[in-house]
Scaffold this active site. Structure first.
Site, PDB file in Angstrom:
ATOM      1  N   THR A 146      68.259  26.343  57.582  1.00 36.69           N
ATOM      2  CA  THR A 146      66.905  26.780  57.257  1.00 36.69           C
ATOM      3  C   THR A 146      65.963  26.613  58.449  1.00 36.69           C
ATOM      4  O   THR A 146      66.204  25.755  59.305  1.00 36.69           O
ATOM      5  CB  THR A 146      66.374  25.932  56.073  1.00 36.69           C
ATOM      6  N   ASP A 147      64.882  27.374  58.448  1.00 37.48           N
ATOM      7  CA  ASP A 147      63.865  27.193  59.500  1.00 37.48           C
ATOM      8  C   ASP A 147      63.047  25.918  59.272  1.00 37.48           C
ATOM      9  O   ASP A 147      62.304  25.486  60.147  1.00 37.48           O
ATOM     10  CB  ASP A 147      62.929  28.411  59.569  1.00 37.48           C
ATOM     11  N   GLU A 148      63.211  25.299  58.069  1.00 32.59           N
ATOM     12  CA  GLU A 148      62.396  24.111  57.776  1.00 32.59           C
ATOM     13  C   GLU A 148      62.764  22.928  58.663  1.00 32.59           C
ATOM     14  O   GLU A 148      61.997  21.976  58.774  1.00 32.59           O
ATOM     15  CB  GLU A 148      62.512  23.757  56.283  1.00 32.59           C
ATOM     16  N   TYR A 172      64.580  17.242  52.057  1.00 38.07           N
ATOM     17  CA  TYR A 172      65.440  18.430  52.138  1.00 38.07           C
ATOM     18  C   TYR A 172      65.649  18.849  53.589  1.00 38.07           C
ATOM     19  O   TYR A 172      66.790  18.972  54.062  1.00 38.07           O
ATOM     20  CB  TYR A 172      64.837  19.592  51.333  1.00 38.07           C
TER      21      TYR A 172
HETATM   22  P1  NAD Z   1      70.895  27.376  45.800  1.00 38.51           P
HETATM   23  O1  NAD Z   1      70.347  26.047  45.427  1.00 38.51           O
HETATM   24  O2  NAD Z   1      70.476  28.584  45.043  1.00 38.51           O
HETATM   25  O3  NAD Z   1      72.499  27.337  45.715  1.00 38.51           O
HETATM   26  C1  NAD Z   1      73.246  26.264  46.194  1.00 38.51           C
HETATM   27  C2  NAD Z   1      74.671  26.413  45.650  1.00 38.51           C
HETATM   28  O4  NAD Z   1      75.448  25.309  46.170  1.00 38.51           O
HETATM   29  C3  NAD Z   1      74.770  26.343  44.123  1.00 38.51           C
HETATM   30  O5  NAD Z   1      75.621  27.346  43.642  1.00 38.51           O
HETATM   31  C4  NAD Z   1      75.340  24.964  43.859  1.00 38.51           C
HETATM   32  O6  NAD Z   1      76.113  24.895  42.669  1.00 38.51           O
HETATM   33  C5  NAD Z   1      76.189  24.743  45.101  1.00 38.51           C
HETATM   34  N1  NAD Z   1      76.383  23.312  45.403  1.00 38.51           N
HETATM   35  C6  NAD Z   1      75.431  22.347  45.453  1.00 38.51           C
HETATM   36  N2  NAD Z   1      75.990  21.160  45.737  1.00 38.51           N
HETATM   37  C7  NAD Z   1      77.327  21.386  45.893  1.00 38.51           C
HETATM   38  C8  NAD Z   1      78.425  20.562  46.212  1.00 38.51           C
HETATM   39  N3  NAD Z   1      78.275  19.255  46.437  1.00 38.51           N
HETATM   40  N4  NAD Z   1      79.651  21.135  46.318  1.00 38.51           N
HETATM   41  C9  NAD Z   1      79.832  22.456  46.096  1.00 38.51           C
HETATM   42  N5  NAD Z   1      78.810  23.289  45.771  1.00 38.51           N
HETATM   43  C10 NAD Z   1      77.581  22.752  45.671  1.00 38.51           C
HETATM   44  O7  NAD Z   1      70.590  27.526  47.353  1.00 38.51           O
HETATM   45  P2  NAD Z   1      70.268  28.844  48.186  1.00 38.51           P
HETATM   46  O8  NAD Z   1      68.816  29.120  48.124  1.00 38.51           O
HETATM   47  O9  NAD Z   1      71.234  29.896  47.834  1.00 38.51           O
HETATM   48  O10 NAD Z   1      70.577  28.308  49.653  1.00 38.51           O
HETATM   49  C11 NAD Z   1      71.891  28.432  50.211  1.00 38.51           C
HETATM   50  C12 NAD Z   1      71.876  27.860  51.617  1.00 38.51           C
HETATM   51  O11 NAD Z   1      70.936  28.560  52.413  1.00 38.51           O
HETATM   52  C13 NAD Z   1      71.475  26.382  51.664  1.00 38.51           C
HETATM   53  O12 NAD Z   1      72.290  25.756  52.619  1.00 38.51           O
HETATM   54  C14 NAD Z   1      70.031  26.412  52.104  1.00 38.51           C
HETATM   55  O13 NAD Z   1      69.705  25.252  52.811  1.00 38.51           O
HETATM   56  C15 NAD Z   1      70.013  27.646  52.989  1.00 38.51           C
HETATM   57  N6  NAD Z   1      68.715  28.356  53.080  1.00 38.51           N
HETATM   58  C16 NAD Z   1      68.000  28.676  51.960  1.00 38.51           C
HETATM   59  C17 NAD Z   1      66.807  29.394  52.085  1.00 38.51           C
HETATM   60  C18 NAD Z   1      66.012  29.819  50.864  1.00 38.51           C
HETATM   61  O14 NAD Z   1      64.908  30.365  51.017  1.00 38.51           O
HETATM   62  N7  NAD Z   1      66.513  29.657  49.659  1.00 38.51           N
HETATM   63  C19 NAD Z   1      66.341  29.767  53.344  1.00 38.51           C
HETATM   64  C20 NAD Z   1      67.089  29.412  54.466  1.00 38.51           C
HETATM   65  C21 NAD Z   1      68.291  28.722  54.317  1.00 38.51           C
HETATM   66  P1  TYD Z   2      59.450  27.030  47.619  1.00 44.57           P
HETATM   67  O1  TYD Z   2      59.817  28.299  46.942  1.00 44.57           O
HETATM   68  O2  TYD Z   2      59.750  25.736  46.928  1.00 44.57           O
HETATM   69  O3  TYD Z   2      60.130  27.070  49.073  1.00 44.57           O
HETATM   70  P2  TYD Z   2      59.911  26.076  50.340  1.00 44.57           P
HETATM   71  O4  TYD Z   2      59.235  24.851  49.894  1.00 44.57           O
HETATM   72  O5  TYD Z   2      61.317  25.832  50.760  1.00 44.57           O
HETATM   73  O6  TYD Z   2      59.104  26.857  51.339  1.00 44.57           O
HETATM   74  O7  TYD Z   2      57.911  27.053  47.941  1.00 44.57           O
HETATM   75  C1  TYD Z   2      57.332  28.066  48.726  1.00 44.57           C
HETATM   76  C2  TYD Z   2      55.887  27.720  48.927  1.00 44.57           C
HETATM   77  O8  TYD Z   2      55.216  27.808  47.677  1.00 44.57           O
HETATM   78  C3  TYD Z   2      55.682  26.300  49.428  1.00 44.57           C
HETATM   79  O9  TYD Z   2      54.594  26.303  50.365  1.00 44.57           O
HETATM   80  C4  TYD Z   2      55.291  25.520  48.176  1.00 44.57           C
HETATM   81  C5  TYD Z   2      54.588  26.573  47.332  1.00 44.57           C
HETATM   82  N1  TYD Z   2      54.735  26.406  45.867  1.00 44.57           N
HETATM   83  C6  TYD Z   2      53.593  26.408  45.044  1.00 44.57           C
HETATM   84  O10 TYD Z   2      52.446  26.542  45.521  1.00 44.57           O
HETATM   85  N2  TYD Z   2      53.760  26.254  43.701  1.00 44.57           N
HETATM   86  C7  TYD Z   2      54.988  26.093  43.125  1.00 44.57           C
HETATM   87  O11 TYD Z   2      55.067  25.931  41.884  1.00 44.57           O
HETATM   88  C8  TYD Z   2      56.142  26.113  43.970  1.00 44.57           C
HETATM   89  C9  TYD Z   2      57.518  25.949  43.394  1.00 44.57           C
HETATM   90  C10 TYD Z   2      55.965  26.281  45.342  1.00 44.57           C
END
Ligand code: NAD
Ligand code: TYD
Length: 377
Positions: A146-148, A172
């Site tokens: 992630t970019d975080e 996280y």
């Molecule tokens: P998500 O929470 O929707 O899905 C995570 C998946 O991993 C789930 O299916 C869960 O069952 C599985 N999982 C969790 N713990 C596990 C374990 N111990 N063993 C096996 N499986 C396990 O997450 P996402 O949003 O799809 O993110 C996927 C990846 O992309 C993550 O690594 C996250 O850090 C990264 N990412 C997410 C975002 C975003 O905006 N959602 C952005 C950049 C990067």
């Molecule tokens: P989120 O979807 O949790 O992603 P991330 O924290 O990884 O960026 O949140 C996106 C943005 O929205 C973040 O700045 C927090 C804000 N947010 C709210 O204002 N209200 C909410 O109920 C949630 C879940 C997030």
């Protein structure tokens, strides 16, 4: 390049976390645009849902293994049984608010789980070096991050670049930063052929409705408050999930081993604006509102801010665009419209994932927020 994009059968891609939001988009894209065999390893936590995969479309090329990436024996069995050419590692705990409420699972899955997978992958790859050097040469371990990890860009016009120093703010992002460091160390010290990508906020179909965009769509649909943290002026850089999935496949197959690629959509928008745009789209797409709601935007409610809240993220994606020829195909306007429509059309999926565990989280998290709000007032 590894070949499976050009349709060579026989490549096996092991996806971890393929029942999650982004992982399921990767599996669907692999199923659609390649002829690779796919093994999906997922523990099916609250965030994983196998219905998101649509596996029936895969014509016998798909296998699901329910397992925990922290379980070294189970991971060894998977590697030995399926002998992957490419690993795309997405399994993680992914929600910042949950990491604040309970960091342990984040340390366990994101750090210990990634370490476990790296060690199992290393043993497997070293073994291949003896038994099948050609396969060992082509092997790749792609870690999805992630970019975080880069922290907060507030007070500057700068963008996150691949060389931006790490400065994570939340449990996280710190756990993801830890996992990125492990991956780099395994590449440099042991020569494991790894790649890393760091992406901005994703949105789109099948996202668990604890994250901003699906939460707001579903709350508005149901006439519930739309809880905006703080003043809502925090900025995120949004990317449509299917664009991310295509970028990930590009990195896994054509990226250079040892490199990092930043992925983003050039869509910097404040949270408040995101919520307002969702409300506008709902006015058009769901004009029959719940009782007592005149305008969806009237549901916007400012609540207590997230502790340690990063104010701005923004990605410079020029490296992946220049070196791998990837560009996003959705704008925020087109992607958000599709997303709102998808959640309106897919009540069954939403019903399926919003189990008792989900309701407990909403009650606990937003219940506490409501108490904070009352105390602030
Ligand atoms: P998500 O929470 O929707 O899905 C995570 C998946 O991993 C789930 O299916 C869960 O069952 C599985 N999982 C969790 N713990 C596990 C374990 N111990 N063993 C096996 N499986 C396990 O997450 P996402 O949003 O799809 O993110 C996927 C990846 O992309 C993550 O690594 C996250 O850090 C990264 N990412 C997410 C975002 C975003 O905006 N959602 C952005 C950049 C990067
Ligand atoms: P989120 O979807 O949790 O992603 P991330 O924290 O990884 O960026 O949140 C996106 C943005 O929205 C973040 O700045 C927090 C804000 N947010 C709210 O204002 N209200 C909410 O109920 C949630 C879940 C997030």
């Amino acid at each position: 390049m590894n070949g499976f994009r050009s349709g060579v059968k026989g490549q096996l891609v092991l996806v971890t976390g393929g029942a999650g939001f982004i992982g399921s988009a990767v599996v669907r894209e692999l199923g659609k645009s390649t002829r690779a065999d796919i093994v999906n390893v997922d523990k099916l936590t609250y965030a994983g849902n196998h219905d998101s995969v649509g596996a029936e479309a895969f014509d016998g090329r798909y296998t699901f293994v329910r397992a925990d990436i922290c379980d070294a024996v189970a991971m060894q069995e998977v590697f030995e049984a399926y002998r992957p050419d490419v690993v795309m590692h997405l399994a993680a705990e992914s929600h910042v608010d949950r990491s604040i409420a309970g960091p342990a699972a984040f340390i366990e899955t994101n750090i210990v789980g990634t370490y476990t997978l790296l060690e199992v992958a290393r043993t497997y790859w070293e073994g291949l070096g003896l038994s099948d050097p050609e396969k060992a040469n082509g092997f790749r371990f792609h870690h999805v991050s992630t970019d975080e990890v880069y922290g907060d860009l507030y007070g500057t016009d700068d963008l996150f670049r691949e060389a931006t120093p790490y400065a994570p703010s939340s449990p996280y992002s710190a756990s993801k930063a830890g996992s990125d460091h492990l991956v780099r160390a395994w590449q440099r010290t042991f020569g494991l052929p790894t790649l890393i990508s760091n992406c901005s906020n994703n949105y789109g179909p099948y996202q668990f409705p604890e994250k901003l965009i699906p939460l707001m769509i579903l709350n508005a649909r149901d006439g519930k408050p739309l809880p905006v943290y703080g003043n809502g002026q925090q900025v995120r850089d949004w990317l449509y999930v299917e664009d991310h999935a295509r970028a990930l496949i590009r990195v896994a197959t054509e990226g250079e081993v040892g490199e990092t690629y930043n992925i983003g959509g050039h869509n910097e928008v404040t949270n408040l604006e995101v919520v307002e745009r969702i409300c506008e789209l709902l006015e058009e797409l769901a004009p029959y509102k719940p009782e007592g709601v005149n305008h969806y935007r009237d549901l916007i409610t400012f609540v207590a801010d997230r502790p340690g809240h990063d104010l701005r993220y923004a990605i410079d994606a020029s490296k992946i665009e220049r070196e791998l020829g990837w560009v996003p195909s959705e704008t925020f306007e087109t992607g958000l419209r599709k997303t709102v429509q998808w959640y309106l059309d897919n009540g069954d999926w939403v019903e399926g994932v919003t189990s008792g565990a989900y309701r407990d989280w909403v009650e606990k998290h937003y219940g506490e927020q409501a108490v904070d709000r009352a105390n602030d007032g």
